[in-house]
Design a protein around this motif. Structure first.
Motif, PDB file in Angstrom:
ATOM      1  N   GLU A   4      14.809   2.258  -2.450  1.00 59.20           N
ATOM      2  CA  GLU A   4      14.028   2.678  -3.730  1.00 59.20           C
ATOM      3  C   GLU A   4      12.611   1.914  -3.587  1.00 59.20           C
ATOM      4  OE1 GLU A   4      16.075   2.701  -7.495  1.00 59.20           O
ATOM      5  OE2 GLU A   4      17.984   3.112  -6.360  1.00 59.20           O
ATOM      6  N   TYR A   5      12.498   0.920  -3.190  1.00 61.77           N
ATOM      7  CA  TYR A   5      11.265   0.116  -3.363  1.00 61.77           C
ATOM      8  C   TYR A   5      10.462   0.590  -2.012  1.00 61.77           C
ATOM      9  CZ  TYR A   5       7.806  -3.452  -2.089  1.00 61.77           C
ATOM     10  OH  TYR A   5       6.737  -4.201  -1.903  1.00 61.77           O
ATOM     11  N   LEU A   6      11.170   0.966  -0.624  1.00 66.18           N
ATOM     12  CA  LEU A   6      10.376   1.434   0.408  1.00 66.18           C
ATOM     13  C   LEU A   6       9.899   2.789   0.081  1.00 66.18           C
ATOM     14  CD1 LEU A   6      12.844   0.038   3.073  1.00 66.18           C
ATOM     15  CD2 LEU A   6      10.745  -0.907   2.291  1.00 66.18           C
ATOM     16  N   ALA A   7      10.486   3.626  -0.675  1.00 63.88           N
ATOM     17  CA  ALA A   7      10.201   4.993  -0.814  1.00 63.88           C
ATOM     18  C   ALA A   7       9.094   5.114  -1.883  1.00 63.88           C
ATOM     19  CB  ALA A   7      11.487   5.612  -1.204  1.00 63.88           C
ATOM     20  N   LYS A   8       8.644   3.915  -2.727  1.00 63.04           N
ATOM     21  CA  LYS A   8       7.562   4.284  -3.684  1.00 63.04           C
ATOM     22  C   LYS A   8       6.299   4.634  -3.004  1.00 63.04           C
ATOM     23  CE  LYS A   8       7.390   0.786  -6.801  1.00 63.04           C
ATOM     24  NZ  LYS A   8       7.540  -0.449  -7.404  1.00 63.04           N
ATOM     25  N   GLU A   9       5.606   5.297  -3.722  1.00 61.59           N
ATOM     26  CA  GLU A   9       4.315   5.670  -2.917  1.00 61.59           C
ATOM     27  C   GLU A   9       3.426   4.657  -3.072  1.00 61.59           C
ATOM     28  OE1 GLU A   9       1.366   9.298  -4.209  1.00 61.59           O
ATOM     29  OE2 GLU A   9       3.466   9.631  -4.210  1.00 61.59           O
ATOM     30  N   ASN A  10       3.339   3.621  -3.901  1.00 61.96           N
ATOM     31  CA  ASN A  10       2.660   2.449  -3.935  1.00 61.96           C
ATOM     32  C   ASN A  10       3.502   1.246  -4.222  1.00 61.96           C
ATOM     33  OD1 ASN A  10       0.904   0.638  -4.134  1.00 61.96           O
ATOM     34  ND2 ASN A  10      -0.432   1.466  -5.923  1.00 61.96           N
ATOM     35  N   ASN A  11       3.686   0.399  -3.185  1.00 63.71           N
ATOM     36  CA  ASN A  11       4.572  -0.878  -3.500  1.00 63.71           C
ATOM     37  C   ASN A  11       3.808  -1.888  -4.038  1.00 63.71           C
ATOM     38  OD1 ASN A  11       6.666   0.431  -2.403  1.00 63.71           O
ATOM     39  ND2 ASN A  11       6.380  -0.014  -0.126  1.00 63.71           N
ATOM     40  N   ASN A  12       2.458  -1.629  -4.555  1.00 60.78           N
ATOM     41  CA  ASN A  12       1.767  -2.944  -5.189  1.00 60.78           C
ATOM     42  C   ASN A  12       2.106  -2.966  -6.480  1.00 60.78           C
ATOM     43  OD1 ASN A  12       0.594  -3.266  -2.821  1.00 60.78           O
ATOM     44  ND2 ASN A  12      -1.159  -2.227  -2.999  1.00 60.78           N
ATOM     45  N   ASP A  13       2.969  -2.304  -6.918  1.00 59.34           N
ATOM     46  CA  ASP A  13       3.462  -2.128  -8.568  1.00 59.34           C
ATOM     47  C   ASP A  13       4.295  -3.268  -8.861  1.00 59.34           C
ATOM     48  OD1 ASP A  13       2.308   0.067  -8.641  1.00 59.34           O
ATOM     49  OD2 ASP A  13       3.923   1.486  -8.544  1.00 59.34           O
TER      50      ASP A  13
END
Length: 87
Positions: free
Chosen positions: A78-87
């Motif tokens: 789920e983390y890897l699939a996020k569009e922006n991992n800076n959240d």
């Protein structure tokens, strides 16, 4: 290795070292891939003492590590699939 996850996971497994590729070369390329996926601070490293017959370690950002007895590690899909991992 089966692990109960509370989120979707993806297993990343590294190949055994061979005459063509050293354990360090495999780790270096796997870590480059992890960086491209937005995974920073977690990395693969070579187990120099080969404790438990293991070639690789998974190292967390705080320095803790675990032996990759199956040459791999579960990552949070789920983390890897996020569009922006800076959240």
């Amino acid at each position: 290795m089966e692990q109960k996850l509370t989120t979707m996971g993806v297993w990343i497994e590294l190949q055994e070292p061979s005459d063509e590729y050293t354990a360090q070369e495999i780790c270096d390329n796997a870590n480059k891939m992890l960086n491209k996926l937005g995974v920073y601070g977690n990395r693969f490293a070579v187990s120099k003492d080969r404790k438990y017959g293991v070639h690789y370690l998974h190292v967390q950002s705080d320095g803790q590590f675990s032996y990759c007895e199956d040459n791999g590690h579960w990552f949070n899909l789920e983390y890897l699939a996020k569009e922006n991992n800076n959240d």
